[in-house]
Design a protein around this motif. Structure first.
Motif, PDB file in Angstrom:
ATOM      1  N   SER A 111      31.941  40.464  42.604  1.00  0.00           N
ATOM      2  CA  SER A 111      33.279  40.756  43.107  1.00  0.00           C
ATOM      3  C   SER A 111      34.283  39.832  42.444  1.00  0.00           C
ATOM      4  CB  SER A 111      33.342  40.597  44.632  1.00  0.00           C
ATOM      5  OG  SER A 111      33.168  39.242  44.995  1.00  0.00           O
ATOM      6  N   LEU A 112      35.515  40.302  42.380  1.00  0.00           N
ATOM      7  CA  LEU A 112      36.652  39.483  41.955  1.00  0.00           C
ATOM      8  C   LEU A 112      37.583  39.390  43.146  1.00  0.00           C
ATOM      9  CD1 LEU A 112      37.558  40.944  38.439  1.00  0.00           C
ATOM     10  CD2 LEU A 112      36.618  38.692  38.929  1.00  0.00           C
ATOM     11  N   ARG A 113      38.015  38.167  43.481  1.00  0.00           N
ATOM     12  CA  ARG A 113      38.904  37.967  44.625  1.00  0.00           C
ATOM     13  C   ARG A 113      40.179  37.271  44.185  1.00  0.00           C
ATOM     14  NH1 ARG A 113      34.165  35.564  46.630  1.00  0.00           N
ATOM     15  NH2 ARG A 113      35.235  33.564  46.776  1.00  0.00           N
ATOM     16  N   ALA A 114      41.299  37.839  44.615  1.00  0.00           N
ATOM     17  CA  ALA A 114      42.599  37.201  44.413  1.00  0.00           C
ATOM     18  C   ALA A 114      42.801  36.172  45.520  1.00  0.00           C
ATOM     19  CB  ALA A 114      43.699  38.256  44.461  1.00  0.00           C
ATOM     20  N   PRO A 115      43.666  35.189  45.294  1.00  0.00           N
ATOM     21  CA  PRO A 115      43.902  34.147  46.299  1.00  0.00           C
ATOM     22  C   PRO A 115      44.872  34.616  47.387  1.00  0.00           C
ATOM     23  CG  PRO A 115      45.221  33.711  44.382  1.00  0.00           C
ATOM     24  CD  PRO A 115      44.394  34.917  44.058  1.00  0.00           C
ATOM     25  N   GLU A 116      44.465  35.629  48.117  1.00  0.00           N
ATOM     26  CA  GLU A 116      45.277  36.145  49.213  1.00  0.00           C
ATOM     27  C   GLU A 116      44.360  36.786  50.241  1.00  0.00           C
ATOM     28  OE1 GLU A 116      47.926  39.001  47.466  1.00  0.00           O
ATOM     29  OE2 GLU A 116      46.424  40.563  47.404  1.00  0.00           O
ATOM     30  N   ARG A 117      44.883  36.952  51.423  1.00  0.00           N
ATOM     31  CA  ARG A 117      44.126  37.593  52.490  1.00  0.00           C
ATOM     32  C   ARG A 117      43.886  39.055  52.105  1.00  0.00           C
ATOM     33  NH1 ARG A 117      43.217  37.078  58.074  1.00  0.00           N
ATOM     34  NH2 ARG A 117      44.159  35.026  58.054  1.00  0.00           N
ATOM     35  N   PRO A 118      42.625  39.526  52.201  1.00  0.00           N
ATOM     36  CA  PRO A 118      42.353  40.928  51.866  1.00  0.00           C
ATOM     37  C   PRO A 118      43.126  41.879  52.773  1.00  0.00           C
ATOM     38  CG  PRO A 118      40.317  39.692  52.109  1.00  0.00           C
ATOM     39  CD  PRO A 118      41.427  38.804  52.573  1.00  0.00           C
ATOM     40  N   GLY A 119      43.544  42.993  52.197  1.00  0.00           N
ATOM     41  CA  GLY A 119      44.223  44.026  52.968  1.00  0.00           C
ATOM     42  C   GLY A 119      43.261  44.699  53.932  1.00  0.00           C
ATOM     43  N   ALA A 120      43.790  45.611  54.712  1.00  0.00           N
ATOM     44  CA  ALA A 120      43.007  46.267  55.757  1.00  0.00           C
ATOM     45  C   ALA A 120      42.241  47.481  55.255  1.00  0.00           C
ATOM     46  CB  ALA A 120      43.938  46.694  56.894  1.00  0.00           C
ATOM     47  N   LEU A 121      42.531  47.949  54.061  1.00  0.00           N
ATOM     48  CA  LEU A 121      41.962  49.199  53.584  1.00  0.00           C
ATOM     49  C   LEU A 121      41.125  48.959  52.338  1.00  0.00           C
ATOM     50  CD1 LEU A 121      42.038  52.264  54.124  1.00  0.00           C
ATOM     51  CD2 LEU A 121      44.072  52.363  52.674  1.00  0.00           C
ATOM     52  N   THR A 122      39.899  49.512  52.302  1.00  0.00           N
ATOM     53  CA  THR A 122      39.050  49.460  51.122  1.00  0.00           C
ATOM     54  C   THR A 122      38.851  50.884  50.618  1.00  0.00           C
ATOM     55  OG1 THR A 122      37.927  47.446  51.838  1.00  0.00           O
ATOM     56  CG2 THR A 122      36.786  48.792  50.217  1.00  0.00           C
ATOM     57  N   LEU A 123      39.126  51.088  49.331  1.00  0.00           N
ATOM     58  CA  LEU A 123      39.046  52.396  48.702  1.00  0.00           C
ATOM     59  C   LEU A 123      38.167  52.294  47.458  1.00  0.00           C
ATOM     60  CD1 LEU A 123      42.856  53.085  48.964  1.00  0.00           C
ATOM     61  CD2 LEU A 123      41.085  54.158  50.367  1.00  0.00           C
ATOM     62  N   ALA A 124      38.011  53.398  46.738  1.00  0.00           N
ATOM     63  CA  ALA A 124      37.210  53.403  45.519  1.00  0.00           C
ATOM     64  C   ALA A 124      38.006  54.041  44.389  1.00  0.00           C
ATOM     65  CB  ALA A 124      35.919  54.169  45.743  1.00  0.00           C
ATOM     66  N   ALA A 125      37.783  53.545  43.167  1.00  0.00           N
ATOM     67  CA  ALA A 125      38.428  54.103  41.978  1.00  0.00           C
ATOM     68  C   ALA A 125      37.533  53.837  40.779  1.00  0.00           C
ATOM     69  CB  ALA A 125      39.799  53.476  41.759  1.00  0.00           C
ATOM     70  N   GLY A 126      37.672  54.671  39.759  1.00  0.00           N
ATOM     71  CA  GLY A 126      36.871  54.492  38.558  1.00  0.00           C
ATOM     72  C   GLY A 126      37.692  54.130  37.332  1.00  0.00           C
ATOM     73  N   ASP A 127      38.913  54.631  37.244  1.00  0.00           N
ATOM     74  CA  ASP A 127      39.768  54.396  36.082  1.00  0.00           C
ATOM     75  C   ASP A 127      41.213  54.479  36.568  1.00  0.00           C
ATOM     76  OD1 ASP A 127      40.765  54.091  33.535  1.00  0.00           O
ATOM     77  OD2 ASP A 127      39.799  55.869  32.713  1.00  0.00           O
ATOM     78  N   ALA A 128      41.775  53.328  36.935  1.00  0.00           N
ATOM     79  CA  ALA A 128      43.087  53.339  37.585  1.00  0.00           C
ATOM     80  C   ALA A 128      43.702  51.954  37.557  1.00  0.00           C
ATOM     81  CB  ALA A 128      42.941  53.799  39.035  1.00  0.00           C
ATOM     82  N   VAL A 129      44.992  51.900  37.879  1.00  0.00           N
ATOM     83  CA  VAL A 129      45.687  50.654  38.176  1.00  0.00           C
ATOM     84  C   VAL A 129      46.026  50.713  39.653  1.00  0.00           C
ATOM     85  CG1 VAL A 129      47.764  49.267  37.765  1.00  0.00           C
ATOM     86  CG2 VAL A 129      46.597  50.387  35.839  1.00  0.00           C
ATOM     87  N   VAL A 130      45.598  49.689  40.406  1.00  0.00           N
ATOM     88  CA  VAL A 130      45.756  49.698  41.866  1.00  0.00           C
ATOM     89  C   VAL A 130      46.244  48.342  42.356  1.00  0.00           C
ATOM     90  CG1 VAL A 130      43.978  51.474  42.188  1.00  0.00           C
ATOM     91  CG2 VAL A 130      43.327  49.056  42.248  1.00  0.00           C
TER      92      VAL A 130
END
Length: 161
Positions: free
Chosen positions: A122-141
């Motif tokens: 996993s890669l984690r940014a230095p912020e509290r995770p949001g409430a929603l987890t989704l999936a993507a294969g080729d995108a900017v999110v």
């Protein structure tokens, strides 16, 4: 996404303020202050099968006016053809390889390494995770965390003799 990074072809991402670019060949995570234009240019480059870390980092530096000191925190993960992963981290993002955290704290530029492809990471940014987890294969999110693979799977076995 490379089959050994994301066996089902998608990455799970948790909402956040950082900019994540996901492609079949790798992913990157940039802070919210990174421009969308730069993020999309890096995403386009990351979609190329022959992309290398030096090319991506060169584009990142050039997109910031050519000054290394203006480079933001970032994380990049690239799948290599030999079932290895090329990783670069700068600043606060954290890479977790099968439960082992790795970061670039204390590095004057960035931390870079190549490792055998893990069963999950996993890669984690230095912020509290949001409430929603989704999936993507080729995108900017907009993401706070990216998950490649399944953490319930056993660790990858090193196949080198």
């Amino acid at each position: 996404m490379s089959a050994f990074l994301a066996p089902d072809g998608v990455v799970q991402w948790t909402t956040g303020t950082w900019r994540a670019a996901l492609t079949p060949h790798g992913a990157l995570l940039l802070p919210p202050e990174a421009s969308l234009d730069l993020t999309f240019r890096l995403w386009t480059s990351l979609r190329e099968e022959s992309v290398t870390l030096p090319v991506l980092l060169g584009e990142l530096i050039a997109g910031l006016g050519g000054y290394l000191h203006t480079m933001p925190d970032f994380a990049v993960v690239l799948a290599l053809p030999d079932h290895r992963v090329h990783v670069a981290l700068r600043g606060a993002p954290v890479l977790c390889l099968e439960g082992q955290d790795m970061d670039a704290q204390g590095a004057s530029t960035w931390f870079e390494t190549t490792v055998p492809a893990p069963a999950w990471m996993s890669l984690r940014a230095p912020e509290r995770p949001g409430a929603l987890t989704l999936a993507a294969g080729d995108a900017v999110v907009p993401a706070s965390q990216l998950l490649f693979g399944d953490p319930t799977q056993p660790p990858a076995q090193d196949t080198d003799p």
